[in-house]
Enzyme design. Structure first.
Site, mmCIF file in Angstrom:
data_model
loop_
_atom_site.group_PDB
_atom_site.id
_atom_site.type_symbol
_atom_site.label_atom_id
_atom_site.label_comp_id
_atom_site.label_asym_id
_atom_site.label_seq_id
_atom_site.Cartn_x
_atom_site.Cartn_y
_atom_site.Cartn_z
ATOM 1 N N TYR A 134 -0.408 -120.655 -12.891
ATOM 2 C CA TYR A 134 -1.691 -121.355 -13.001
ATOM 3 C C TYR A 134 -2.096 -121.892 -11.639
ATOM 4 C CZ TYR A 134 -5.060 -124.805 -14.914
ATOM 5 O OH TYR A 134 -6.177 -125.549 -15.200
ATOM 6 N N LYS A 162 -3.581 -117.599 -14.328
ATOM 7 C CA LYS A 162 -4.804 -118.293 -14.716
ATOM 8 C C LYS A 162 -5.444 -118.750 -13.417
ATOM 9 C CE LYS A 162 -6.695 -122.257 -17.207
ATOM 10 N NZ LYS A 162 -6.418 -123.483 -17.999
#
Length: 297
Positions: A134, A162
C-alpha cells in the site's frame, strides 16, 4: 492471487462508549456484499487501524472473516512502521484465514527505497498469505518509486499494489515498467484514489480498494464492472455521478466524512476515535448536499 474488482476499505463502527460495534459491523458487511462487492478490507486506514489495540485489530479481522463466510474475498490490514510488528500482524491475518493482507509502507521513519524492498521481502518470507503493498505517501511520508514497486512485484507473495500517490502519470510508468519485465499478468495495480479509479483502470489497473464505497457501493461496483467489460461510456457516466460525493468524502481526513455520511444515511458507523473528531458544520453541509444530489439521502 489475482485482485480484480471492487474492494471496500470498511470503517470500524463504534458504540457510543467507544467499543467495537460488532452487530453494526456485521450489518455493514452484509449490506456491502448485497451490493455486489468483490472483497472487504478490515482494519485498514478507513477502519481507524492506527487507534485500534492489537486485540481490537484481531477482533475486527475475526468478525470480518466469520461474517463473510467465504462469500467474498477478505483482506486484513496488517501494516506497521515496524517490520517485526508488520510480520506479526500479517501472521495473525493468515492464521485467522484472511484471503490477503494489505501492508502499508512504514510511516514516520521514512525508510529508503531499498529498505522498503527488504521490509516487504521479510514479511513475505515469514508468511504465506498474498500481500497487497500500500503506497499512500500523503499519510506515510514515503513514496514508493516505480522501480521499487517493480522489485516488489518480483517477490513471491507480493501480488499487488494499492496505489494512492495521486499520480496517473506514475501509474502509466508503472504499468509500462511491469509490462517490460513481463510482470503485468501476475501483479495487479489497484486504485487507492477513488476519484482516479477510472483513469487508473484505463491505464492497466484491475480494480479499487475504495473508502467511498462504504457510502455509495452500488455505483462504484457498476463503474468498475463497466471498465472491466470495456464499457467506458457507462463508466464515465458513473464516475461523474459519484465525483462530488467522493470529493466531499475527503474534505476532511478519512474516515471522518465517511462515518459522518453513514450516520446520516442510517448505516452503522458511530463516533470517531480520538484524535479524530466531528466534522466542521460547514463541511457537514457540503457533504449533505453531495449526498442529496446523488440521491443517497
Amino acid at each position: 492471487m489475482n485482485f480484480e474488482g471492487t474492494y471496500v476499505a470498511m470503517v470500524t463502527p463504534f458504540t457510543d462508549d467507544g467499543n467495537i460495534d460488532e452487530e453494526g459491523f456485521r450489518s455493514n458487511i452484509n449490506y456491502l456484499i448485497d451490493k455486489g462487492v468483490t472483497g472487504l478490507l478490515g482494519a485498514g486506514t478507513s477502519g481507524e487501524s492506527a487507534t485500534l489495540t492489537h486485540e481490537e485489530h484481531r477482533k475486527v479481522v475475526e468478525i470480518l472473516i466469520d461474517e463473510v463466510g467465504g462469500r467474498v474475498e477478505t483482506v486484513a490490514g496488517s501494516g506497521s512502521n515496524s517490520t517485526h510488528e508488520a510480520i506479526e500482524l500479517t501472521k495473525s491475518a493468515e492464521e485467522l484465514g484472511a484471503d490477503a493482507a494489505l501492508v502499508i509502507t512504514p510511516y514516520y521513519n521514512k525508510p529508503q527505497q531499498h529498505a522498503l524492498i527488504k521490509h516487504y521481502q521479510a514479511i513475505s518470507d515469514a508468511t504465506d498469505i498474498p500481500i497487497i503493498a500500500y503506497n499512500v505517501p500523503s499519510r506515510t511520508g514515503v513514496d514508493m518509486s516505480v522501480e521499487t514497486i517493480v522489485e516488489l512485484a518480483k517477490i513471491d507473495g507480493v501480488d499487488a499494489v494499492k496505489e494512492a500517490s495521486g499520480s496517473v502519470n506514475k501509474v502509466s510508468k508503472l504499468y509500462k515498467a511491469l509490462t517490460k519485465e513481463g510482470l503485468e499478468e501476475d501483479f495487479n495495480i489497484l486504485s487507492g484514489e477513488d476519484g482516479l479509479t477510472l483513469p487508473i483502470m484505463a491505464l492497466g489497473g484491475t480494480g479499487v480498494i475504495s473508502a467511498s464505497a462504504n457510502v455509495d457501493p452500488k455505483r462504484m461496483v457498476l463503474m468498475v464492472d463497466s471498465i472491466l467489460n470495456d464499457d467506458y461510456t457507462r463508466a464515465q457516466e458513473l464516475h461523474y455521478e459519484m465525483i462530488d460525493v467522493i470529493d466531499a468524502l475527503f474534505i476532511e481526513s478519512n474516515p471522518v466524512p465517511a462515518k459522518t455520511a453513514m450516520n446520516i444515511m442510517g448505516l452503522p458507523a458511530g463516533p470517531l476515535r480520538a484524535p479524530l473528531t466531528d466534522m466542521k458544520d460547514e463541511n457537514v453541509e457540503i457533504l449533505k448536499n453531495a449526498l442529496k444530489e446523488a440521491d443517497l439521502i
